[in-house]
Scaffold this active site. Structure first.
Site, PDB file in Angstrom:
ATOM      1  CG  ASP A  81     -22.827 -58.142 -17.653  1.00 44.17           C
ATOM      2  OD1 ASP A  81     -24.237 -58.588 -18.246  1.00 44.17           O
ATOM      3  OD2 ASP A  81     -21.224 -58.268 -17.992  1.00 44.17           O
ATOM      4  CG  ASP A  91     -21.600 -55.070 -19.349  1.00 42.91           C
ATOM      5  OD1 ASP A  91     -21.142 -55.697 -18.242  1.00 42.91           O
ATOM      6  OD2 ASP A  91     -21.693 -55.980 -20.686  1.00 42.91           O
ATOM      7  CE  LYS A  99     -18.246 -58.453 -26.909  1.00 38.25           C
ATOM      8  NZ  LYS A  99     -19.382 -59.507 -26.020  1.00 38.25           N
TER       9      LYS A  99
END
Ligand code: GDD
Ligand code: MG
Length: 352
Positions: free
Chosen positions: A102, A214, A153
């Site tokens: 992606d 992204d 993250k």
């Protein structure tokens, strides 16, 4: 190319269209990436897939149309970003690129390969700098490029750096020895941190300031189109109006920039644009106004309907006088009643 994710954040678009098949200027995003690989001299591409794989395999087949040899490996249940690689170990015979399915970028793969060879690490990770690293993998490295930490993250205020994993790796086959078989494994949360901790052959950071995005959520997907229209991400578009249907749309309806697919029917007093894409076979009736919006194939917009900053999947039908507000995403075949108001950021899927 990792193409097995469910594209949750792009729902309802991804209920029928897997994320790699989501179009950028009417061409599946994956096709754009595969063409880039071909240009970089790559000919063999393995596609670990799992979510709606038929949409991918039926479109690309064996890849010969693109001059590539494609092999699909379908996961019965998702194996994670490293498990997916372990699962295709037998098909990998040397250093290999891994691409998140992606990521839309202008990265030069040949230059990355040269960098990797000059460093001689067990792997090279493409990094870019962002304002907010929290949705990504934050990567710390020393001056020579050796990666010291990889934090997937990180909480917003605890990110150790604003350089992030841009989702393109060049790995030596040896990396596969670090991935346990037979279960789901995350390359970001397990494999990279373990490799770094081991202190064996280093992973290197390859930071560039390429265009990069992204496509995982509607805002990013929309921005990517804006960036292409503005030439920030160069795809060689004709300014103002492009697309195979650009000669067929009445000039009176166009507010540049727009991209027009094949066989569209647009009323001369409709308004299409700016920053708008029409897929193939769209119908835009009299008085309709469509700005900052992405319409996929076969969308019908009835008279006087208004769309601003909307994404509309294939064959959806927008009734007369309906209003689709900023950030709304309309799924495949959805029917919006005449005069209805679809509120800001709403997600509308067809009733099945
Ligand atoms: N085959 C397979 N199997 N593919 C998978 C699986 C799986 O189980 N899980 C995810 N993928 C694919 C997705 O389709 C996508 O192309 C890629 O792996 C990454 O998954 P995402 O779900 O998009 O991850 P992310 O965007 O949250 O984070 C990743 O990408 C960031 C850059 O865009 C991480 O790699 C981050 O570290 C990175 O910064
Ligand atoms: Mg992603």
């Amino acid at each position: 190319m990792l193409v097995g994710g469910e594209g949750t954040r792009l729902r309802p678009l991804t209920l029928e269209t897997p994320k790699p098949m989501v179009p950028i200027m009417n061409m599946p995003f994956l096709e754009r990436t595969l063409r880039r690989l071909k240009e970089a001299g790559i000919e063999d591409v393995l596609l670990p897939a799992g979510y709606l794989p038929d949409a991918i395999t039926s479109y690309f087949g064996d890849g010969s149309r693109l001059g590539l040899r494609l092999q699909y490996v379908i996961e019965e249940s998702p194996l994670g970003t490293a498990g997916a690689l372990k699962n295709i170990e037998r098909l990998i015979d040397g250093p290999f690129f891994v691409l998140n399915g992606d990521v839309f970028t202008s990265l030069d793969l040949r230059a990355m390969l040269e960098f990797h060879r000059s460093k001689g690490g067990i792997g090279t990770l493409h990094l870019i700098r962002v304002d907010d690293p929290s949705p990504f993998g934050a990567v710390v490295h020393d001056e020579d490029g050796r990666i010291q930490t990889f934090v997937e993250k990180p909480p917003r205020d605890q990110a150790p750096t604003n350089e992030i994993n841009a989702g393109t790796y060049l790995l030596e086959r040896e990396v596969l020895d670090w991935i346990p078989a037979g279960r789901a494994v995350s390359i970001e949360r397990e494999t990279f941190p373990e490799l770094i901790r081991s202190g064996e052959r280093p992973l290197y950071a390859y930071t560039t300031d390429d265009y990069w995005i992204d496509l995982g959520n509607p805002e990013a997907y929309m921005s990517a189109h804006r960036h292409v229209f503005d030439g920030v991400m160069p795809l060689g578009l004709t300014p103002e109006i492009d697309g195979p249907g650009r000669e067929t749309i009445p000039a009176s309806a166009v507010r540049p920039p727009v991209f027009v697919g094949r066989n569209c029917r647009v009323a001369p007093d409709a308004v299409v644009g700016p920053y708008t894409v029409l897929g193939d076979d769209c119908t835009i009736a009299t008085g309709a106004v469509i700005a900052d919006s992405l319409l996929w194939d076969g969308v019908v917009v009835e008279r006087d309907a208004q769309l601003s900053w909307a994404i509309v999947a294939s064959r959806a039908h927008i009734g007369a006088g309906a209003r689709i507000d900023h950030g709304a995403v309309i799924g495949h075949d959805a029917q919006i009643a005449p005069g209805a108001i679809v509120e800001e950021n709403a997600r509308v899927a067809a009733e099945r």
